[in-house]
Design a protein around this motif. Sequence first.
Motif, PDB file in Angstrom:
ATOM      1  N   VAL A 235     -10.250  -7.661   1.657  1.00 35.59           N
ATOM      2  CA  VAL A 235      -9.022  -7.592   2.359  1.00 35.59           C
ATOM      3  C   VAL A 235      -7.857  -8.450   1.235  1.00 35.59           C
ATOM      4  N   ASP A 236      -6.721  -7.857   0.945  1.00 36.78           N
ATOM      5  CA  ASP A 236      -5.384  -9.166   0.077  1.00 36.78           C
ATOM      6  C   ASP A 236      -4.605  -8.717   1.279  1.00 36.78           C
ATOM      7  N   LYS A 294       2.097 -14.372   0.204  1.00 40.33           N
ATOM      8  CA  LYS A 294       1.189 -15.004   1.186  1.00 40.33           C
ATOM      9  C   LYS A 294       2.242 -16.004   1.658  1.00 40.33           C
ATOM     10  N   LYS A 295       3.198 -16.053   1.493  1.00 42.38           N
ATOM     11  CA  LYS A 295       4.413 -16.837   2.407  1.00 42.38           C
ATOM     12  C   LYS A 295       5.639 -15.556   3.476  1.00 42.38           C
ATOM     13  N   MET A 296       5.208 -14.694   2.555  1.00 38.80           N
ATOM     14  CA  MET A 296       6.222 -13.934   4.038  1.00 38.80           C
ATOM     15  C   MET A 296       4.808 -12.568   4.366  1.00 38.80           C
ATOM     16  N   LEU A 300      -2.721 -11.569  11.362  1.00 40.66           N
ATOM     17  CA  LEU A 300      -3.207 -10.403  12.125  1.00 40.66           C
ATOM     18  C   LEU A 300      -4.269 -10.531  12.002  1.00 40.66           C
ATOM     19  N   GLY A 301      -4.783 -10.154  13.352  1.00 40.79           N
ATOM     20  CA  GLY A 301      -6.372 -10.323  13.763  1.00 40.79           C
ATOM     21  C   GLY A 301      -6.815 -11.854  13.952  1.00 40.79           C
ATOM     22  N   ASN A 302      -7.907 -12.838  13.069  1.00 37.07           N
ATOM     23  CA  ASN A 302      -8.385 -13.529  12.820  1.00 37.07           C
ATOM     24  C   ASN A 302      -7.549 -14.549  12.663  1.00 37.07           C
ATOM     25  N   LYS A 303      -7.225 -16.186  12.503  1.00 35.25           N
ATOM     26  CA  LYS A 303      -6.117 -16.439  11.754  1.00 35.25           C
ATOM     27  C   LYS A 303      -6.183 -16.967  10.720  1.00 35.25           C
ATOM     28  N   GLY A 304      -5.866 -16.812   9.903  1.00 33.00           N
ATOM     29  CA  GLY A 304      -5.635 -17.030   8.316  1.00 33.00           C
ATOM     30  C   GLY A 304      -6.824 -15.575   7.748  1.00 33.00           C
ATOM     31  N   LEU A 305      -6.627 -16.073   6.692  1.00 35.16           N
ATOM     32  CA  LEU A 305      -7.450 -14.655   5.805  1.00 35.16           C
ATOM     33  C   LEU A 305      -8.859 -13.863   6.370  1.00 35.16           C
ATOM     34  N   ASP A 306      -9.018 -12.541   6.967  1.00 36.68           N
ATOM     35  CA  ASP A 306      -9.767 -12.622   7.305  1.00 36.68           C
ATOM     36  C   ASP A 306     -10.148 -10.745   6.581  1.00 36.68           C
ATOM     37  N   LYS A 307     -11.488 -10.399   6.552  1.00 37.31           N
ATOM     38  CA  LYS A 307     -11.823  -9.381   5.929  1.00 37.31           C
ATOM     39  C   LYS A 307     -11.611  -7.874   6.567  1.00 37.31           C
TER      40      LYS A 307
END
Length: 328
Positions: A235-236, A294-296, A300-307
Motif C-alpha cells: 500500500v502506498d 510523500k512529503k505531504m 498513520l498506524g505504525n511509524k513510517g511505511l506500513d502494510k
Amino acid sequence: MFNGKKIAAAVIISILFFFISVVIYFKQFHLNESSIDITNLDSEQIMPWGVSSINAPALWARGITGKGIKIGIMDSGIYFGHPEFSRNLKQGINILNPSELPLDDFGHGTFVAGVIAANNNNYGVVGASFGAEIYPIKVLDKDGFGRINDIVEGIEWCIQNDINIINMSFAINEDNESFHSAIKKATEAGIIIVASASNSYGGEVGYPASYDEVISVTSVNKKMEIDKKAPRGKVDFSAPGVDIISTSSNGDYSNLSGNSYAAPHITGIIALLMEYRKNIGMPNDRSNLLNEIKKMTRDLGNKGLDKTYGNGFVILNEDHFPNGGIKR
C-alpha cells in the motif's frame, strides 16, 4: 475479485496469439447512511468530506484545479447526461463496443469520475480536480465484469492519446503478464497509474495495485481509521473511502464506501500537482511526484511505511506550493 464460473472460460489459445483473459468483478457497495442530506443537491452544493480533508480547496483558491491534465478513468463508463460533467467530459472510448459511447450501465465509473472531477458549480458535489479533463474508458460491462485483454487495449488507447493519469478502481487476485507488460509500457510513456487496493477485508492487495509501477491506495474513514474492507500488503497511500458522496449513473447522487473511492482522491491530488509543476516548468515524472506526495502525508498506524496505511494520509500542504505558477 474473481468470479469462479467465469474464470473457466478465461483461457484462449490460437495459432498466432495466446491471450489470457481474467474476469474482473466489481462489487457495488451498499448505500450508507449519511449525516449529510443528499436529497437537495439539485439546488445546493456541498463539499464532500474527502475533498475537504485532502485540502484541495487551498489549491483551488490559488487557481490550481487540474486544468490541462488528462485523466483516463478505466471503469464502467460514465453517465454523459449528468450535469456535473458538463464542462470537462471528453468522449473517451468504449473498448467493449467501439462504435458506441462509453456509457455507464453499471454505475461504478460515474461515481469514481465525480470524486475526481465533478464541476464546481452551485449544486451537487465538487471533485478534487474539477478543472481536469476526464476520459471515460469503458472496459466493464453492465454487471461490472471485464477481461484483461480489454484492459490492455484500454491502456494502449491511453498511451496513444497522451493521457497523463489513469485511474483503475479495481483489483484482481493474481499477477498477469500481459497486464503487467501494458502497465510498464504506459509508465515508460510517462503515464501515472493509480489503483485501488482490493476490498479483501485484511487479505491481499491484489493487482494492479501490487505492481511497483502503480500507486496503490487504501481507504480510511473520517477518523483516519482503516476501512474494514481494506487489505494488507503493498500500500502506498491512504485516502478517504468511507461514506463518500458522489455522482450516480441516474443523474443524481449517492453515498458509497470502499477502496474504489479512495483511489480517485489520490488521482485528483496528482492532477493538481501536475498542473502546478507544469506551470512552473518542473518535471512530472513518477519519481518526482511520489517524492512530493510523500512529503505531504500524515503518518498513520505504525511509524513510517506500513502494510496497512502505506506512507499515510495525503494532505496537500500549501508550504509546498510557493508563489511561482500559482494565481493569487
